[in-house]
Design an enzyme around this catalytic site. Structure first.
Site, PDB file in Angstrom:
ATOM      1  N   GLY A 489      32.645  31.985 -17.316  1.00  0.00           N
ATOM      2  CA  GLY A 489      31.663  32.739 -16.714  1.00  0.00           C
ATOM      3  C   GLY A 489      32.406  34.553 -16.558  1.00  0.00           C
ATOM      4  N   GLY A 491      30.963  38.365 -14.334  1.00  0.00           N
ATOM      5  CA  GLY A 491      29.443  38.510 -13.475  1.00  0.00           C
ATOM      6  C   GLY A 491      30.262  40.730 -13.061  1.00  0.00           C
ATOM      7  CG  ASP A 607      24.835  39.457  -7.276  1.00  0.00           C
ATOM      8  OD1 ASP A 607      23.700  39.907  -7.113  1.00  0.00           O
ATOM      9  OD2 ASP A 607      25.828  39.601  -7.596  1.00  0.00           O
TER      10      ASP A 607
END
Length: 770
Positions: A489, A491, A607
């Protein structure tokens, strides 16, 4: 504790005064040798030039005829005492006096002429005495203890040079702050400064030589402040406002139940809005007026009774901290239960199912109940007992900190009055133990680093092996990821790769971008994050910091992130059942509650979103990326960022309004995520209902109207085809809406966990027999 007893408690504290507090100074509001004040001729002996402090006779509160010679804050509404000469020995309200004799000695005499206290100064016949505006900054040193009037809670420097809070009760002595589960380094302290000094300065910073800092929320020059050990054993900072009232501007422990001894032996502490004590099943209060005396069993047992005569009552998320009879890991619940049944001394056991941890208890002290504690306590009782365990047994401790009186005590007085602990033996034992530990460490380091020629770059990693947190080399992580081949992933803070370490452990390795911190600062921050451990938080195993490379090594979580199940490709999706959704919502709340209220450092995530909520093989929630945005000391109620952080749609309004940021930004984000869990759609960026497009705030207003109307909740994910709990869905939506209110009206994560737990099908009974 009875309410009338609280007025008699006088915890001790430090303030901006000189010691001795009445000393030679300028002649303004000063008295010379030969001056005196008789108690029944007036209360005020001296006033400081700026009128901050007054010095004179102060009623003990025990009657109209008992007085102390004290110094107090003139303008506080309750005339808060900061020092008392004749602590424990009040003088008669008629005929007693304070006077400055010809030899320059300040004396306090009782009505019969006996000397109760004296300054032991000999300044001569031309000396004068005055009360200063501030005097010297009073310091806590190796010679002093900050002690509550009861003597149960004490602040002191130990032999390792660490500032600690100690509970010295009638039966036990135990350290409760900083956390006894960690060593000095893990607690953010240092043992190597032996000066043993703690100071409250004029800017509202209470600092100590071991690295501890408490910064007042109203920090700045010109405000009168004090540090106090309150009735509940917590160390707090108070500031005097314009109305003459004391307000709390800092405290050592946010969770009061971490203070030992609050509910006495056998008592269970729970904190929800206010402090509550209760007795476990089969136990009653020893003294109905005093929780300090704890709980006593209502039954008698002997070691000849067969195992079949006993049963266990479960206290969900309960624990009695410390005093383990035995401890085992990786064992079943039934085996843990058998160990306690086989031991005549075992009174209860705590079991943590995830790791199979079993702790049997032969003494019940420091009982606690936390909704997010990943274990349960089981009380051992004779089957003939029919115990109850309900909210009706709870009793709120109603002592009020605003009534706290304070004074300073020296080491000599502390030693004289202490009959519960022999410090000579304590220090001797600690010295011997420290010497053995030092010898062991030095020998181990010699064999590791001298005889085996281990490179310097690896040395720091070995320092942290005991805490299962280590420093990796960049080469190790390049090999572990196959040169960063498999991306998991990406971010804002970096890219995550799958890796396999040399010991075959599968990990997730995050390659950070835009890291401006230097080597030492980065080391310090990741070390703090590495100490955080909770079942609903992704565990950090270590890090790499070499040159420009900054990487973090995390545990690998099998089922990836929540967004892939809520918003993924509908053709290949795995639909989350309702029970899984509720479990994820509860687990996420527990993880955030731990970050906000429980862990060693006060962590605001900043977040919270489905992409940062990972799911295990059993679809348990684990929050990722916590601690990367900002780590702040627990004593700071808010902090400032140089720029906005988070993800649009999940960010609280205070970011845009440039308001101070605190934990309530995470509460707002959690509310958005909770709505998305219920709806199964990305509502943060708007949603379509009945072919009508709505932005997020319009959607929230529609949800509020649904709740007001009652009946069906049309926003629940249609893919579930009605297979969901209406009660659970309703409470989740209500909580979500409350999280999106104006900041002061939002609940805490701690309260959210409690509200969800009421509707948790897996654990809907507070106690039941096994």
């Amino acid at each position: 504790m009875a309410a009338d007893k609280h007025r008699l408690l006088y915890p001790i504290f430090l303030s901006l005064l000189s010691v001795p507090l009445c000393s030679r100074a300028s002649p303004w509001q000063a008295v010379g040798t030969g001056s005196s004040l008789q108690v029944d001729h007036g209360e005020i002996f001296l006033v400081s030039p700026d009128t901050t402090f007054s010095c004179g006779f102060y009623s003990s509160g025990q009657g109209t005829n008992a007085y102390y010679f004290s110094i107090w804050f003139t303008h506080s509404t309750d005339r808060t005492v900061v020092w008392t000469a004749n602590r424990g020995s009040p003088v008669n309200g008629h005929g007693s006096k304070i006077y400055f004799n010809r030899q320059g000695n300040l004396l306090l005499t009782d009505v019969n002429g006996s000397t109760v206290w004296q300054s032991k100064t000999k300044w001569g016949k031309h000396a004068s005495v005055a009360l200063l505006n501030s005097g010297n900054l009073v310091r806590l040193t190796r010679e002093m203890r900050l002690v509550s009037q009861s003597g149960y809670h004490r602040l002191y420097f130990d032999n390792d040079n660490v500032l600690r809070l100690l509970y010295n009760g009638p039966d036990i002595t135990s350290i409760y702050w900083p956390s006894p589960d960690y060593n000095a380094l893990q607690n953010g302290r240092t043992r190597f400064n032996s000066s043993k000094i703690a100071v409250l300065d004029n800017d509202g910073i209470f600092w100590s030589s071991d690295g501890f800092r408490m910064i007042a929320s109203d920090s700045g020059f010109g405000i009168k402040r004090r540090i106090t050990i309150d009735y509940d054993g917590n160390l707090r900072m108070y500031s005097l406002n314009a109305a003459g009232n004391w307000i709390i501007t800092g405290e050592a422990l946010l969770q009061l139940c971490y203070v030992h001894g609050l509910c006495g032996k056998g008592g269970i502490c729970e904190y929800s809005q206010s402090l509550k004590c209760t007795c476990p099943p089969g136990y009653n209060m020893t003294d109905p007026k005093d929780w300090n005396k704890g709980c006593s069993p209502t039954f008698n047992t002997n070691c000849g009774q067969p195992r079949e005569d006993f049963t266990f009552i479960k206290i969900p998320h309960g624990d009695f901290y410390g005093f383990d009879l035995t401890s085992n890991q990786s064992i079943s619940f039934e085996e843990c239960k058998r160990i306690c049944l086989d031991s005549c001394l075992c009174l209860s056991f705590t079991y943590k199912a995830g790791q199979g941890l079993c702790y049997t208890k032969n003494q019940l002290y420091n009982g606690q109940v936390y909704p997010y504690f990943p274990g349960d306590s089981y009380i051992k009782l004779p089957k003939k007992i029919t115990p109850t365990y309900s909210a009706s047994n709870h009793s709120t401790l109603t002592c009020s900190p605003k009534n706290t009186k304070v004074m300073l005590v020296s080491k000599d007085e502390y030693m004289k009055n202490s009959d519960n602990i022999n410090w000579t033996y304590f220090y001797a034992f600690a010295t011997i133990l420290g010497a053995v530990e030092l010898l062991f460490i030095m020998t181990g380091w010699y064999f590791l680093f001298k005889m085996h020629n281990i490179p310097k770059s690896m040395e720091e990693g070995y320092k942290m092996i005991t805490s299962q947190f280590r420093r990796f080399t960049y080469r190790e992580l390049v090999e572990a990821t196959g040169k960063f081949k498999e991306e998991l992933g990406k971010g804002g803070s970096g890219t995550v790769y799958r890796g396999i370490l040399a010991d075959k452990k599968i990990v997730a390795i995050k390659k950070l971008t835009d890291v401006r911190q230097g080597e030492e600062e980065f080391w310090a921050e990741v070390t703090l994050i590495g100490r955080i451990n909770h079942i609903n938080l992704v565990r950090m195993w270590g890090f790499c910091s070499e040159g420009k490379h900054r990487l973090l090594v995390y545990e690998y979580v099998e089922n990836e992130s929540l967004d892939k199940y809520l918003f993924g490709d509908r053709r290949t999706e795995t639909l989350l059942s309702w029970s899984q959704r509720f479990k994820i919502a509860l687990g996420t709340a527990r993880g955030l509650a731990y970050l906000h209220h429980e862990c060693l450092e006060w962590v605001v995530h900043c977040d919270v979103k489905p992409e940062n909520i990972l799911l295990t093989r059993d679809f348990e929630a684990k929050i990722a990326d916590f601690g990367l945005s900002k780590l702040s000391k627990r004593d700071s109620p808010s902090f400032n960022f140089t720029h906005m952080r988070g993800t649009m749609g999940y960010m609280a309004p205070e970011w845009a309004l440039n308001l101070p940021i605190n934990a309530k930004v995470d509460v707002y984000s959690y509310g958005v995520v909770l709505l998305e869990i219920v709806a199964g759609s990305r509502v943060s960026s708007g949603i379509t209902i009945d072919e009508e497009e709505m932005d997020f705030m319009q959607f929230v207003q529609e949800v509020k109207q649904m709740l007001a109307r009652g009946g069906n909740l049309d926003i629940v994910d249609a893919r579930l085809k009605g297979h969901f709990s209406h009660e659970q869905a309703t409470v989740m939506v209500k909580i979500a809406v409350s999280c999106l209110e104006e900041r002061s009206k939002r609940p805490t994560m701690d309260q959210i966990v409690k509200d969800l737990m009421v509707y948790n099908d897996e654990d809907d009974h507070p106690a039941y027999s096994l």
